[in-house]
Write a protein that holds these residues in place. Structure first.
Motif, short mmCIF file in Angstrom:
data_model
loop_
_atom_site.label_atom_id
_atom_site.label_comp_id
_atom_site.label_asym_id
_atom_site.label_seq_id
_atom_site.Cartn_x
_atom_site.Cartn_y
_atom_site.Cartn_z
N LEU A 71 0.73 -1.14 -0.05
CA LEU A 71 0.09 -0.03 -0.01
C LEU A 71 0.75 1.15 -0.03
N ILE A 75 -1.23 2.37 -5.51
CA ILE A 75 -2.10 3.17 -5.08
C ILE A 75 -3.51 3.09 -5.49
N HIS A 77 -4.52 0.08 -4.66
CA HIS A 77 -5.14 -0.83 -3.76
C HIS A 77 -5.29 0.10 -2.41
N THR A 78 -6.53 -0.66 -1.65
CA THR A 78 -6.70 0.04 -0.26
C THR A 78 -6.58 -1.10 0.92
N GLN A 79 -6.57 -0.32 1.86
CA GLN A 79 -6.46 -1.05 3.32
C GLN A 79 -7.66 -2.23 3.27
N SER A 80 -8.85 -1.64 3.10
CA SER A 80 -9.90 -2.77 3.06
C SER A 80 -9.96 -3.73 2.09
N ARG A 81 -8.88 -3.76 1.10
CA ARG A 81 -9.04 -4.92 0.21
C ARG A 81 -7.77 -5.73 0.27
N LYS A 86 -5.20 -9.07 -6.54
CA LYS A 86 -4.73 -7.73 -6.94
C LYS A 86 -5.55 -7.24 -8.24
N SER A 89 -9.01 -6.19 -6.77
CA SER A 89 -8.90 -5.14 -6.09
C SER A 89 -8.86 -3.68 -7.24
N GLN A 93 -11.57 -0.68 -7.92
CA GLN A 93 -11.22 0.75 -8.06
C GLN A 93 -11.63 1.44 -9.25
N GLU A 96 -15.15 2.50 -10.00
CA GLU A 96 -15.46 3.71 -9.20
C GLU A 96 -14.98 5.00 -9.90
#
Ligand SMILES: [Zn+2]
Length: 249
Positions: A71, A75, A77-81, A86, A89, A93, A96
């Motif tokens: 992380l 950038i 990817h996120t903490q919650s994933r 990969k 994830s 993103q 969105e």
């Protein structure tokens, strides 16, 4: 070619207003299909910018899962994933950012046979991988199928960038530059990398890809650039084709 909708004219207005892109260039981007190999430090900015810019279809290949140590620089990817693949994830993103873009995910290391299957479908390949065996396999396939390859690498505080456009008769390939070699431990895990370095090189790879797809400017074909993050200097070398290259010679 599909006509742009009002929503698309609005979404892409800031690049359509560039004479180099215009409506025709934007339509080419929306019609394009690009293979991104690797969804790590380089693949993150490449996928984010190509999706935001409206490249219609992205195929993203990576066999890894998101870990906390990714992380710092990956950038997309996120903490919650953390723990997800990969590619899943990355796809979440990108959805969105731009629902116009179709994302196909492949949670695997691409074999030569798989590359042969994929390359006829794409207009460009962006190499965001982190090992030589994958880089050479991608290069072989790109030369075989005459698909332009946008190559990048980044480690510690140094990066490099090149385009190998085998549609052009005078173009070198990745193998003209490097002898086949075993993967030594030149990985970010072993050597480290400063976060924005992959952003700089990945963003430049995305820019080269957009130029190839929309057909403007001078790509880096036949040139290679080196970036030194410590001094902020870019160096460029001309890269001739090696007539004895076992791949393209
Ligand atoms: Zn070559």
């Amino acid at each position: 070619m599909a006509e742009l909708t009002d929503q698309q004219l609005l979404r892409y207005s800031r690049q359509i207003m560039l004479g180099e892109v215009d409506i025709a260039g934007q339509e080419s981007l929306l019609d394009a299909n690009v293979l991104i190999v690797g969804a790590g430090g380089l693949g993150a900015p490449v996928a984010l910018y190509l999706a935001a810019a409206g490249v219609g279809e992205l195929i993203i290949a990576d066999d890894d899962h998101v870990e906390v140590s990714n992380l710092q620089r990956q950038i997309i990817h996120t903490q919650s994933r953390i723990g997800q693949t990969k590619v899943a994830s990355a796809k979440a993103q990108l959805a969105e950012i731009n629902p116009d873009v179709q994302v196909q995910t492949l949670c695997e290391r691409l074999s030569p046979a798989r590359l042969d299957e994929l390359l006829p479908q794409v207009q460009a390949v962006v190499d965001c991988s982190d090992n030589f065996s994958t880089r050479f396999a991608i290069n072989n396939a790109c030369v075989r199928h005459k698909v332009p390859l946008v190559s990048g690498a980044a480690i510690r505080l140094e990066g490099q960038l090149a385009v190998f456009d085998s549609r052009r008769a005078d173009s070198p390939c990745y193998r003209c530059l490097y002898e086949e070699q075993a993967d030594e431990n030149l990985s970010c895990a072993a050597s480290g990398v400063l976060a924005p370095l992959v952003g700089i090189i990945g963003s430049a790879q995305a820019l080269e890809t957009l130029k190839l797809l929309a057909g403007f400017g001078d790509t880096l074909s036949g040139r290679i650039q080196f970036y030194d993050g410590k001094t902020g200097q870019w160096r460029e070398m001309r890269l001739p084709r090696d007539p004895h290259c076992p791949v393209c010679g």
